[in-house]
Enzyme design. Sequence first.
Site, PDB file in Angstrom:
ATOM      1  N   CYS A  80      -6.273  58.984 -19.938  1.00  0.00           N
ATOM      2  CA  CYS A  80      -6.357  60.200 -19.363  1.00  0.00           C
ATOM      3  C   CYS A  80      -7.566  60.508 -18.554  1.00  0.00           C
ATOM      4  CB  CYS A  80      -5.920  61.544 -20.507  1.00  0.00           C
ATOM      5  SG  CYS A  80      -6.069  63.014 -19.401  1.00  0.00           S
ATOM      6  N   GLY A 128     -23.206  35.540 -21.780  1.00  0.00           N
ATOM      7  CA  GLY A 128     -22.360  35.182 -20.642  1.00  0.00           C
ATOM      8  C   GLY A 128     -22.462  36.290 -19.424  1.00  0.00           C
ATOM      9  N   ALA A 175     -21.156  29.675 -24.409  1.00  0.00           N
ATOM     10  CA  ALA A 175     -21.367  30.651 -25.858  1.00  0.00           C
ATOM     11  C   ALA A 175     -20.482  30.191 -27.064  1.00  0.00           C
ATOM     12  CB  ALA A 175     -20.840  32.021 -25.243  1.00  0.00           C
ATOM     13  N   HIS A 222     -16.375  48.739 -19.392  1.00  0.00           N
ATOM     14  CA  HIS A 222     -15.308  48.579 -18.303  1.00  0.00           C
ATOM     15  C   HIS A 222     -13.656  48.847 -18.629  1.00  0.00           C
ATOM     16  CE1 HIS A 222     -18.835  46.444 -15.893  1.00  0.00           C
ATOM     17  NE2 HIS A 222     -19.000  47.611 -15.945  1.00  0.00           N
ATOM     18  N   CYS A 256      -3.202  67.152 -22.654  1.00  0.00           N
ATOM     19  CA  CYS A 256      -4.072  67.896 -21.737  1.00  0.00           C
ATOM     20  C   CYS A 256      -3.094  67.986 -20.444  1.00  0.00           C
ATOM     21  CB  CYS A 256      -5.412  67.661 -21.484  1.00  0.00           C
ATOM     22  SG  CYS A 256      -5.692  66.351 -20.448  1.00  0.00           S
TER      23      CYS A 256
HETATM   24  P1  NAD Z   1     -21.295  37.698 -14.220  1.00  0.00           P
HETATM   25  O1  NAD Z   1     -22.016  38.041 -12.912  1.00  0.00           O
HETATM   26  O2  NAD Z   1     -21.842  38.481 -15.520  1.00  0.00           O
HETATM   27  O3  NAD Z   1     -21.535  36.161 -14.376  1.00  0.00           O
HETATM   28  C1  NAD Z   1     -20.783  35.365 -15.625  1.00  0.00           C
HETATM   29  C2  NAD Z   1     -22.015  34.817 -16.268  1.00  0.00           C
HETATM   30  O4  NAD Z   1     -21.337  33.829 -17.394  1.00  0.00           O
HETATM   31  C3  NAD Z   1     -22.739  33.822 -15.468  1.00  0.00           C
HETATM   32  O5  NAD Z   1     -24.098  34.020 -15.620  1.00  0.00           O
HETATM   33  C4  NAD Z   1     -22.454  32.157 -15.853  1.00  0.00           C
HETATM   34  O6  NAD Z   1     -23.622  31.669 -15.806  1.00  0.00           O
HETATM   35  C5  NAD Z   1     -22.065  32.696 -17.395  1.00  0.00           C
HETATM   36  N1  NAD Z   1     -21.021  31.484 -18.035  1.00  0.00           N
HETATM   37  C6  NAD Z   1     -20.315  30.775 -17.300  1.00  0.00           C
HETATM   38  N2  NAD Z   1     -19.669  30.092 -18.108  1.00  0.00           N
HETATM   39  C7  NAD Z   1     -20.225  30.452 -19.385  1.00  0.00           C
HETATM   40  C8  NAD Z   1     -19.991  29.915 -20.837  1.00  0.00           C
HETATM   41  N3  NAD Z   1     -19.130  29.176 -21.170  1.00  0.00           N
HETATM   42  N4  NAD Z   1     -20.726  30.533 -21.706  1.00  0.00           N
HETATM   43  C9  NAD Z   1     -21.750  31.411 -21.674  1.00  0.00           C
HETATM   44  N5  NAD Z   1     -21.734  32.054 -20.588  1.00  0.00           N
HETATM   45  C10 NAD Z   1     -21.123  31.457 -19.342  1.00  0.00           C
HETATM   46  O7  NAD Z   1     -19.935  38.191 -14.542  1.00  0.00           O
HETATM   47  P2  NAD Z   1     -18.723  38.264 -13.118  1.00  0.00           P
HETATM   48  O8  NAD Z   1     -17.878  37.257 -13.273  1.00  0.00           O
HETATM   49  O9  NAD Z   1     -19.556  38.276 -11.860  1.00  0.00           O
HETATM   50  O10 NAD Z   1     -18.178  39.770 -13.309  1.00  0.00           O
HETATM   51  C11 NAD Z   1     -18.631  40.811 -12.864  1.00  0.00           C
HETATM   52  C12 NAD Z   1     -17.785  42.011 -13.711  1.00  0.00           C
HETATM   53  O11 NAD Z   1     -16.584  41.725 -13.916  1.00  0.00           O
HETATM   54  C13 NAD Z   1     -18.357  42.073 -14.980  1.00  0.00           C
HETATM   55  O12 NAD Z   1     -18.190  43.483 -15.513  1.00  0.00           O
HETATM   56  C14 NAD Z   1     -17.313  41.236 -15.846  1.00  0.00           C
HETATM   57  O13 NAD Z   1     -17.337  41.187 -17.212  1.00  0.00           O
HETATM   58  C15 NAD Z   1     -16.104  41.618 -15.278  1.00  0.00           C
HETATM   59  N6  NAD Z   1     -15.092  40.440 -15.505  1.00  0.00           N
HETATM   60  C16 NAD Z   1     -14.552  40.575 -16.565  1.00  0.00           C
HETATM   61  C17 NAD Z   1     -13.408  39.338 -16.972  1.00  0.00           C
HETATM   62  C18 NAD Z   1     -13.060  39.487 -18.257  1.00  0.00           C
HETATM   63  O14 NAD Z   1     -12.615  40.523 -18.837  1.00  0.00           O
HETATM   64  N7  NAD Z   1     -12.728  38.296 -18.937  1.00  0.00           N
HETATM   65  C19 NAD Z   1     -13.698  38.442 -16.048  1.00  0.00           C
HETATM   66  C20 NAD Z   1     -14.070  38.356 -14.754  1.00  0.00           C
HETATM   67  C21 NAD Z   1     -15.146  39.597 -14.342  1.00  0.00           C
HETATM   68 ZN    ZN Z   2      -5.653  64.413 -21.570  1.00  0.00          ZN
END
Ligand code: NAD
Ligand code: ZN
Length: 274
Positions: free
Chosen positions: A148, A211, A255, A140, A174
Amino acid sequence: MAPPPPEFELDSSLGDDLARVAQQLSAAGHVVALTGAGLSVESGIPPFRGPGGLWTKYGEPPMDGYRRFLEDPAAAWRERLSPRAEWALALRDTLAAAEPNAGHRALAEFERIGLLGCVITQNIDDLHAQAGSSNLLEIHGNHRLLRCLECVRRFEPDAIAIDPDDLPPRCPDCGGPVKGDTVQFGEPIPPDVLRRCYAEVERSDCMLVIGTSATVYPAADFPMEVLRRGGCVIEINPTDTDFTASATESLRGPAGALLSRLLDLSKSEAGAAA
Ligand code: NAD
Ligand code: ZN
């Protein structure tokens, strides 16, 4: 190695599960980790959904970010340069303050000692890179970088001159429009990363799913593909997910603590085998 956080005690049945998983990792030919928002919770970055989630607090952001960028890239850039939405400000400040946690560091060390081939992350927070993971596929994108839209080349933020009166900035290679590297809602995964993910998944006979609720495609398909090819998939998550019933092993807990312990056990395992 730092001890697990005090709020999480490893009980003896989990200890047995961890020892078994350490053996599986050592025996595997090519281990890939798939990580999601949960891995960065211990770095202070909340997930989107659930208690404390950014969307729970501020409501869902617009789900048509990419379409709006294409329609008016200059307006999207102005919003990027000086965000007004409360959720965007909160996310920016949270990402700026976050540092890698024990889980990110353990994965980088697994790679360094040859037990982990690749990290595929859905996170945009740059914390795997900061922890030292090198074969890293950010499906992502990465919030620090620019990309770009024509040739998909990534740029460090200071590599592109940004003129607020002439937006969007243009690719020096580009001439294509440049946007933030983070994949927005409605935006296709950049094809170069996706190709490399499939190549890693095809080689993998063991995947760690850490996670993530593993419901967002295409990432959700990666562990299923490893299973279809006869490999094993180990889930690390404090709670059950939709994927749990399919997982070969499920380790319940945060984790940071579980990966630290798994690393210690895997190092002993490797030492015993040497
Ligand atoms: P998600 O639905 O994948 O849920 C997060 C998961 O992490 C859940 O299953 C939860 O039980 C688990 N979790 C909570 N605490 C934890 C811990 N301490 N150790 C391990 N697991 C744990 O994620 P989302 O929030 O619905 O996000 C959806 C999209 O947005 C994904 O692509 C996600 O990566 C992105 N996002 C990224 C970030 C970041 O870059 N840190 C933050 C928010 C969302
Ligand atoms: Zn380019």
